[in-house]
Structures are given as C-alpha cells and as structure tokens.
Design an enzyme around this catalytic site. Structure first.
Site, short mmCIF file in Angstrom:
data_model
loop_
_atom_site.label_atom_id
_atom_site.label_comp_id
_atom_site.label_asym_id
_atom_site.label_seq_id
_atom_site.Cartn_x
_atom_site.Cartn_y
_atom_site.Cartn_z
N CYS A 78 54.43 52.24 64.24
CA CYS A 78 53.76 51.84 62.98
C CYS A 78 52.55 52.76 62.53
CB CYS A 78 53.17 50.26 63.35
SG CYS A 78 54.12 49.10 64.16
N ARG A 94 54.07 48.12 59.44
CA ARG A 94 55.06 47.79 60.72
C ARG A 94 56.45 48.44 60.39
NH1 ARG A 94 57.54 41.99 62.78
NH2 ARG A 94 58.40 43.01 65.10
N ASP A 118 55.67 43.28 72.48
CA ASP A 118 54.56 43.90 73.17
C ASP A 118 53.22 43.67 72.81
OD1 ASP A 118 55.09 45.54 71.44
OD2 ASP A 118 55.41 47.40 72.43
N SER A 131 63.84 61.79 73.02
CA SER A 131 63.96 63.27 73.08
C SER A 131 63.45 63.75 74.32
CB SER A 131 62.77 63.46 72.07
OG SER A 131 62.43 64.95 72.31
N LEU A 137 60.86 45.79 68.27
CA LEU A 137 61.01 44.75 69.28
C LEU A 137 60.54 43.48 68.71
CD1 LEU A 137 59.35 46.39 72.55
CD2 LEU A 137 61.75 45.80 72.05
#
Length: 645
Positions: free
Chosen positions: A2, A56, A107, A371, A60
């Site tokens: 975000c 945002r 989270d 990555s 999740l």
C-alpha cells in the site's frame, strides 16, 4: 502492499489537514488502487492535530473490515501499514489465547493487538516486509518502523511546526508546506553510486528511515529518537557446521520463507528467469501448490543477449509450472527519463525500466509476484566478489603495470554490445588503488571524487555549500560495523546493506508499485539472510563458480539441460541506446513536458558542460563506455527541471 502517509501539525485546523492529506493520498494512489482512507484526530493534551492516510492494495482479507487506517478495539492505537506480515496467523493464534478478539482476517489487525500486548518490542516479532506508522494515543507517541532488510520504503520530514511522513517522497511534497532545497551531499554521492545512500535523499531535510529502525516522536515534547531493532549477528555454530548440515539448514530455512510468502487472497506468481535464484524459489513454491511463472521476452535483435526465454521455458517444463511469456514490445529509451515521477529523485540504474515494463505486463495476470532478489549478494554471485577475494595479490604488482595496461585499452574501440571491455577498464583503474574501499568503489561504481570535481563546477557546490564528504565513507562505515568473522562475507554484507537496499529493492518497489503489483523476496527473510552470511565464503564461491552450496542444496530443482543454455543478464543495452538515441537529449531544445529545456543544470553552470562533452565524445568514439555516467547526468537534469526550476 500500500501507500501510507501522515502529518503531525501544530498550527493547521482540521479542515486544512484534511485537504493536505487528500493531496498526499492522491499522489500515492498508484500504490493502493483498491481503497483510500483518512483519519484526523485532535490531540488536545499536546495541542496537535494528527492526520493518517492509507491507499490500499488489497492482498489479504479483501473485505472492508481490513481497510485502513485501522484502530484498536479500545480506540487507543491507530495504524497505517504498508507491507505483509508472513507469520501473522501464528501471532494471531497466540493473541487469541490471551483473550484478544479480531474483526478481520488481516495482518494489520494483528499488528494493532500485538502492539498493545508487547509495545515497541513488537518489531522483533514480525516476520515480514513493512513500512508502518503507529499512533499511540495513550502514550502520546507516533512510531514509524521499517522492515529489517529495507524491502519497503518510508520517508519523513521534520519542519518547525509539523512532522510529515509517506511511503514516497512525493507524498511529503504534496502536503504543501515543504520548500524544495537540494541536498548537495546526496547529489555528490549519487554520481558515484547512481542512487542516494539512505538516510539521505536529494531533498534537504527529507530523510529515508533506515532498514531495521524505528523512529519515535514524542507528541508532548517533540523529542524524536531513532533506534535499531535488528542487526546481522555472527553465528559461530554456522561457521563450524558441516557442509551437509548447512545444506539442510539452507533448504529448511528458505522452504519456510517461501511457504509463508505464498499466502495471498489474490492471484500470485513467480518471476522466473531460469537462473539459480528464481529457479529455487519456483521449485519451493511448486512443492506447496501449483504455481504460475512469468518471464519477460523482449522483441528485437538488440535484446538477444538479454532474453531469458529458452532457459526459463526449460526450467518451467522441468518443474511443471503454468508458464507465461510476457512479450515486451520495442521499448522507448526516452521513456525512462519520465519515470523520475515514481522515484522523486535521480536514479541512474536503467534496469529499473525493465522492471517497469515487466510489472506492467505481469499485473494483467497477477497481483503478487515472488522474486529471487538477494541471491547474488548472499551467495557471491557477482564477479566482483571473486576479484575482491584475490585483491591481496594486487599489492605485489607495480601500479605502473595497471597504468600501462589501461592506456593500452585505448587502442580498442567499444561497440557496446556487451560489458566486457568496460569491466576490464574498471578493473585496471581500480587495481591502482591501495585503499580497499576506494578500490571497491572504482570496480563497482562510477564517478570517483576526482571526476566529480570536474563534473561539478566548484562555485556551485564547494564554495557555496562547503566541502563534500568522500563517497567511500559509505563503504567504510558498513565494513567497520560488520560482526562477521569471514572478511569476504563482510563484502557480501556490505552489498546487502547498500547495493541491494538502495538499488535493487528501490527500483523493484517503485516500478512494481507504479502498477499496483506487490513483489515479495523470500531470500531476504532475516533468518535466512543471517544464516547465509555466516556460511563460510569458501562454500559459496571457488574459482569461476559461485552459489555452490545454494545450488547443491537445491540440485533437484535444476534441469540438466539448462547447463547448456547461457545465463542472460537482467539489464538494458544502455551503451547502444546512448549512442543511438539517448545522446540526443544533450542537444534538445523542447521542454518535453517539463519546466525549462533539457540542459538546465549545465546551462546554469551547476554541472560542467565541458566535462559532459568530454564524456560524450569518449563514448561516441568508443574510447570509453560512459553510458551510465551520461545517463546519471540526464536523470539529474530531468529531476532538476521537475523539482527545482
């Protein structure tokens, strides 16, 4: 991922703060296209108003219950959070046993409750990547924090009557009260590194919070303090462990990291080049679930030496992934200059352009990508480490040998189809240095202090702003503070804390978030980083081979046929681009949609036009590959026109 922002204001009213916060959020909209939130609070006890903002990107818990800024159930703690906490489910279970209740599956709410439970000790418990702000109303404090390896950025600025922070510098500028002023030391260092070493930025009084640090602002007395909460330790048990034990620990630690980072409520994939690091990440991901892999395929003959198609396809076939080729049409090199809009300060590694193009294509399929960044720094993947390992032998060779050899290179003309001749010249130039940091600087980076004095006209910096500190101080600083026993591993740690953070992770974040794409880096889990940097260097590189233990630990992921396919570099043909089209920038007269005309910095005698002409002539005639130095000058000039004219 975000975008976050906020302001602590002692003079503006609530309406003014709301307008300022709206502008800040608008500037960060690309980082969070899914929702925006604001919270403005009047703190009567300390006579300040606080504004928190959040843009945002939902990854999740996609529901509105996970929107931010988020508040604790008792109303005492507010948070604006950018990042992902990979161990949040485990932390949540522990908090539930202690009676905490949750309204979402995010989270973010775990962080809020955990902060109420343990306070500022929270950051040692979080396994993830983050740049966050916590407003503690009970203790009247604002706490900023950045993840241990610096994957996520966070900037701040302290003025006489306010404190401003944001995920990108543009957020601070959008608040409206900061007056742009150049940080000349940052500019001086930039022309060596092609990035700005944190905590400095190109803007005076705007700083980047260093990795593994918290910043606490006491809202009652305005005292500000920085604290480091994590550092890489020496692990003697790892130094003494057997080869087989280390292979097992390596596999166990990285498997855990990948498994945790596969958590997502949106489409996820892996960037696959077919190289060692991305192959391992793909193999571990495939152990847990069916996985999509993505490889960039560039059109045109000039990209033949950069295309990873064959190696990536072979790896995908071997690991049985759902593979996508992201076809990149002929790029426009001049487009690179406009991407200063996402960096907000000069950035001279043109690889960022490839990440921009790849992220744009990948975002059509996925929202999260894994990555392989970090493997070269942890397991000695760059050629410079082999050179540094044998640097002690150079003292036995008279410096005149290197001088004569360097002069002899002038008879060779460079066509810029590869980096070989440039690397030879840099090696011979650096080999003449007796001091290790200065030698490393010339081997790895770009303009040294002597050349920068030619680039900058004395009166523009030295006389007006004082003498500049030598750029090699950055290298010395980190080498002196390493706790590792193996001298060669100290150089790896140096790159982890400088080149990786300020260069690779910087462009990865800015270019991926330009398209609302989240990139995760399993190799940079702090536990795996600490393990890897303590593994004896001799088990990582020997002769011309590198990443020995890493490849051995995951040998079952590699197709035997990939050994016959050469590894391609992830870079642009900058030498050719500079000759064919980019050089025209120095002679342009139109504004290209920015303030002033190209060349403001040398027309106003900030940079020395004669030195620039010398660099251009050397490059055009093939005497010296000056493409990176010239590109850095162009990016500086574009930035100056955007922010200083």
């Amino acid at each position: 991922m975000c975008g976050i922002c906020g302001v602590i204001d002692a003079v503006s009213n609530l309406d003014e703060i709301e307008k300022n916060l709206s502008r800040m959020l608008q500037s960060l909209g690309h980082r969070g296209p899914d929702a925006q939130g604001k919270k403005i609070i009047n703190l009567q006890g300390c006579r300040k108003n606080v504004g928190l903002g959040h843009a945002r990107l939902a990854v999740l818990d996609l529901s509105e219950a996970a929107n931010q800024p988020m508040v604790s159930q008792d109303g005492n703690v507010w948070i604006s959070f950018n990042g992902e906490i990979y161990n949040f489910k485990e932390l949540k279970r522990n908090l539930q046993r202690k009676g905490y209740r949750f309204r979402s599956n995010s989270d973010t709410e775990v962080i809020v409750n955990l902060y109420q439970e343990v306070g500022k000790d929270i950051f040692q418990l979080l396994d993830g990547i983050f740049g966050l702000a916590i407003l503690d109303l009970k203790n009247q404090e604002l706490i900023l924090a950045r993840d241990p390896l610096g994957v996520k950025p966070l900037y701040y600025c302290r003025l006489a009557d306010r404190f401003i922070f944001a995920s990108e510098i543009k957020g601070i500028l959008a608040e409206g009260r900061y007056r742009s002023e150049v940080n000349w030391q940052a500019a001086y260092d930039y022309f060596t590194y092609l990035y700005v070493p944190s905590p400095e930025t190109f803007f005076k009084n705007i700083f980047q919070l260093p990795p593994a640090h918290t910043l606490t602002l006491n809202l009652k007395n305005d005292e500000m303090s920085l604290k480091k909460y994590w550092q890489i330790r020496r692990l003697e048990n790892i130094e003494k462990a057997s080869y087989e034990e280390l292979k097992g620990l390596c596999r166990q630690s990285l498997r855990k990291s990948v498994k945790e980072q596969l958590q997502s409520d949106v489409p996820i994939g892996v960037f696959l080049s077919g190289g060692t690091d991305s192959t391992i990440i793909t193999g571990l991901a495939k152990e847990d679930q069916d996985i999509k892999t993505f490889t960039a395929v560039f059109q045109g003959k000039e990209y033949e030496t950069y295309n990873e198609r064959a190696r990536a396809q072979t790896t995908s076939d071997f690991l049985r992934t759902e593979h996508y080729e992201l076809e990149i049409e002929s790029p426009d090199p001049m487009e690179m200059l406009q991407l200063i809009d996402y960096f907000d300060q000069p950035f001279g590694n043109p690889t960022f352009y490839l990440m921009f193009l790849i992220s744009k294509k990948a975002r059509q399929h996925i929202t999260v990508a894994l990555s392989g960044a970090g493997g070269d720094e942890l397991y000695a993947g760059y050629p410079r480490y082999r050179v540094m390992s044998n640097a002690g032998l150079l003292g036995k060779i008279p410096s005149e040998v290197f001088k004569l050899s360097l002069a002899a290179c002038s008879i060779f003309r460079d066509r810029y189809t590869n980096m070989t001749l440039r690397r030879i010249r840099k090696f011979l130039d650096g080999a003449q240095e007796k001091n290790e940091p200065d030698r490393f600087l010339k081997w790895v980076y770009f303009l040294d202090d002597r050349k920068k004095k030619s680039l900058f006209l004395d009166r523009s910096i030295t006389e007006l702003y004082g003498d500049m500190l030598p750029s090699s101080r950055i290298i010395s600083y980190f080498l002196e503070r390493s706790f590792l026993a193996d001298r060669r591993n100290k150089w790896l740690q140096l790159d982890v804390q400088t080149f990786l953070v300020e260069n690779i992770l910087e462009y990865t974040d800015k270019m991926s978030m330009a398209h609302g794409l989240e990139v995760r880096v399993p190799l940079l889990n702090p536990a795996f980083v600490e393990l890897s940097l303590n593994i004896p260097y001799a088990l990582k590189a020997k002769g011309g081979d590198s990443k020995i233990l890493l490849k051995d630990a995951f040998s079952d992921f590699f197709s035997p046929t990939t050994e016959n396919i050469p590894k391609r570099g992830f870079n642009v043909p900058l030498g050719q681009w500079m000759t064919n089209c980019l050089d025209q920038y120095f002679d342009m007269n139109d504004s290209t949609n920015m303030n002033g005309t190209p060349g403001e910095t040398w027309k106003k005698n900030i940079l020395n036009v004669e030195f620039i002409k010398t660099l251009r002539n050397q490059h055009k005639r093939g005497y010296r590959d000056n493409s990176y130095e010239l590109f850095a000058i162009m990016m500086f000039d574009v930035w100056w026109r955007k922010y200083m004219v």
